[in-house]
Design a protein around this motif. Structure first.
Motif, PDB file in Angstrom:
ATOM      1  N   GLU A   1       0.835  -1.211   0.000  1.00  0.00           N
ATOM      2  CA  GLU A   1       0.000   0.000   0.000  1.00  0.00           C
ATOM      3  C   GLU A   1       0.868   1.258   0.000  1.00  0.00           C
ATOM      4  O   GLU A   1       0.566   2.219  -0.710  1.00  0.00           O
ATOM      5  N   ILE A   2       1.926   1.252   0.772  1.00  0.00           N
ATOM      6  CA  ILE A   2       2.838   2.401   0.842  1.00  0.00           C
ATOM      7  C   ILE A   2       3.522   2.615  -0.511  1.00  0.00           C
ATOM      8  O   ILE A   2       3.595   3.741  -1.004  1.00  0.00           O
ATOM      9  N   ARG A   3       4.001   1.515  -1.118  1.00  0.00           N
ATOM     10  CA  ARG A   3       4.644   1.632  -2.445  1.00  0.00           C
ATOM     11  C   ARG A   3       3.658   2.150  -3.479  1.00  0.00           C
ATOM     12  O   ARG A   3       3.991   3.013  -4.288  1.00  0.00           O
ATOM     13  N   ASP A   4       2.424   1.640  -3.447  1.00  0.00           N
ATOM     14  CA  ASP A   4       1.406   2.083  -4.405  1.00  0.00           C
ATOM     15  C   ASP A   4       1.087   3.564  -4.230  1.00  0.00           C
ATOM     16  O   ASP A   4       0.914   4.299  -5.200  1.00  0.00           O
ATOM     17  N   ARG A   5       1.020   4.005  -2.977  1.00  0.00           N
ATOM     18  CA  ARG A   5       0.736   5.417  -2.682  1.00  0.00           C
ATOM     19  C   ARG A   5       1.859   6.308  -3.220  1.00  0.00           C
ATOM     20  O   ARG A   5       1.608   7.356  -3.810  1.00  0.00           O
ATOM     21  N   ARG A   6       3.106   5.892  -3.017  1.00  0.00           N
ATOM     22  CA  ARG A   6       4.257   6.661  -3.508  1.00  0.00           C
ATOM     23  C   ARG A   6       4.251   6.721  -5.037  1.00  0.00           C
ATOM     24  O   ARG A   6       4.536   7.757  -5.631  1.00  0.00           O
ATOM     25  N   ALA A   7       3.934   5.599  -5.655  1.00  0.00           N
ATOM     26  CA  ALA A   7       3.931   5.536  -7.121  1.00  0.00           C
ATOM     27  C   ALA A   7       2.841   6.409  -7.736  1.00  0.00           C
ATOM     28  O   ALA A   7       3.027   6.977  -8.803  1.00  0.00           O
ATOM     29  N   SER A   8       1.731   6.551  -7.025  1.00  0.00           N
ATOM     30  CA  SER A   8       0.623   7.362  -7.561  1.00  0.00           C
ATOM     31  C   SER A   8       0.773   8.832  -7.204  1.00  0.00           C
ATOM     32  O   SER A   8      -0.015   9.660  -7.651  1.00  0.00           O
ATOM     33  N   GLY A   9       1.782   9.164  -6.386  1.00  0.00           N
ATOM     34  CA  GLY A   9       2.031  10.559  -6.044  1.00  0.00           C
ATOM     35  C   GLY A   9       1.148  11.112  -4.955  1.00  0.00           C
ATOM     36  O   GLY A   9       1.048  12.302  -4.757  1.00  0.00           O
ATOM     37  N   LEU A  10       0.467  10.255  -4.194  1.00  0.00           N
ATOM     38  CA  LEU A  10      -0.399  10.722  -3.095  1.00  0.00           C
ATOM     39  C   LEU A  10       0.349  10.902  -1.821  1.00  0.00           C
ATOM     40  O   LEU A  10       1.250  10.337  -1.438  1.00  0.00           O
TER      41      LEU A  10
END
Length: 155
Positions: A146-155
């Motif tokens: 979830e943390i990696r996905d959040r970083r990748a989406s710029g949130l």
């Protein structure tokens, strides 16, 4: 529910916390207290799988000092728990034999953390701070993703 509601009212009177009970974990959280604290009798753990991380707080009575302390810890930092998709499920009525009490079989006070995969991740016989809980959650593989996905989406 009356015992738990009474305990929450008593805690509010002391300035510790407020809590309202809701039954639909899929609703957006506008006021975190309205959606994050639920009564065990009203929930089925399977409803949270892949959506929320249940934190279960068991006690023999809402007056149990460990229960009161745990709820103080949790309600002080609800925003940290909301960020990690946590829902708090309380059970202070052993006689009611809720489904979660039957599954986890607590003895006296117990804190349990269930992962989004539905597996019990930890059980503690004493209150834990939100910091300790969030550190445990943040080490879980699903949370790491979830943390990696959040970083990748710029949130």
């Amino acid at each position: 529910m009356n015992k738990i509601l009474s305990a929450c009212v008593a805690a509010t009177a002391l300035g510790f916390a407020t809590a309202a009970f809701a039954t639909d974990p899929s609703l957006p959280v506008e006021n975190p207290e309205d959606e994050i604290i639920l009564e065990a009798a009203d929930v089925n753990l399977d409803d949270f799988r892949w959506l929320k991380r249940p934190v279960l707080v068991f006690a023999e009575s809402p007056a149990d000092p460990s229960f009161v302390q745990q709820m103080q810890y949790l309600t002080r930092e609800l925003d940290e728990l909301v960020e990690r998709d946590v829902v708090i499920i309380v059970d202070t009525d052993p006689a009611a034999q809720s489904d979660v009490r039957t599954k986890l079989r607590p003895r006296g006070f117990m804190l349990a953390l269930i992962g989004k995969d539905g597996q019990v991740k930890l059980r503690k016989p004493l209150p834990w701070s939100v910091r300790e809980l969030t550190r445990s959650i943040d080490k879980m593989p699903i949370r790491q993703q979830e943390i990696r996905d959040r970083r990748a989406s710029g949130l």
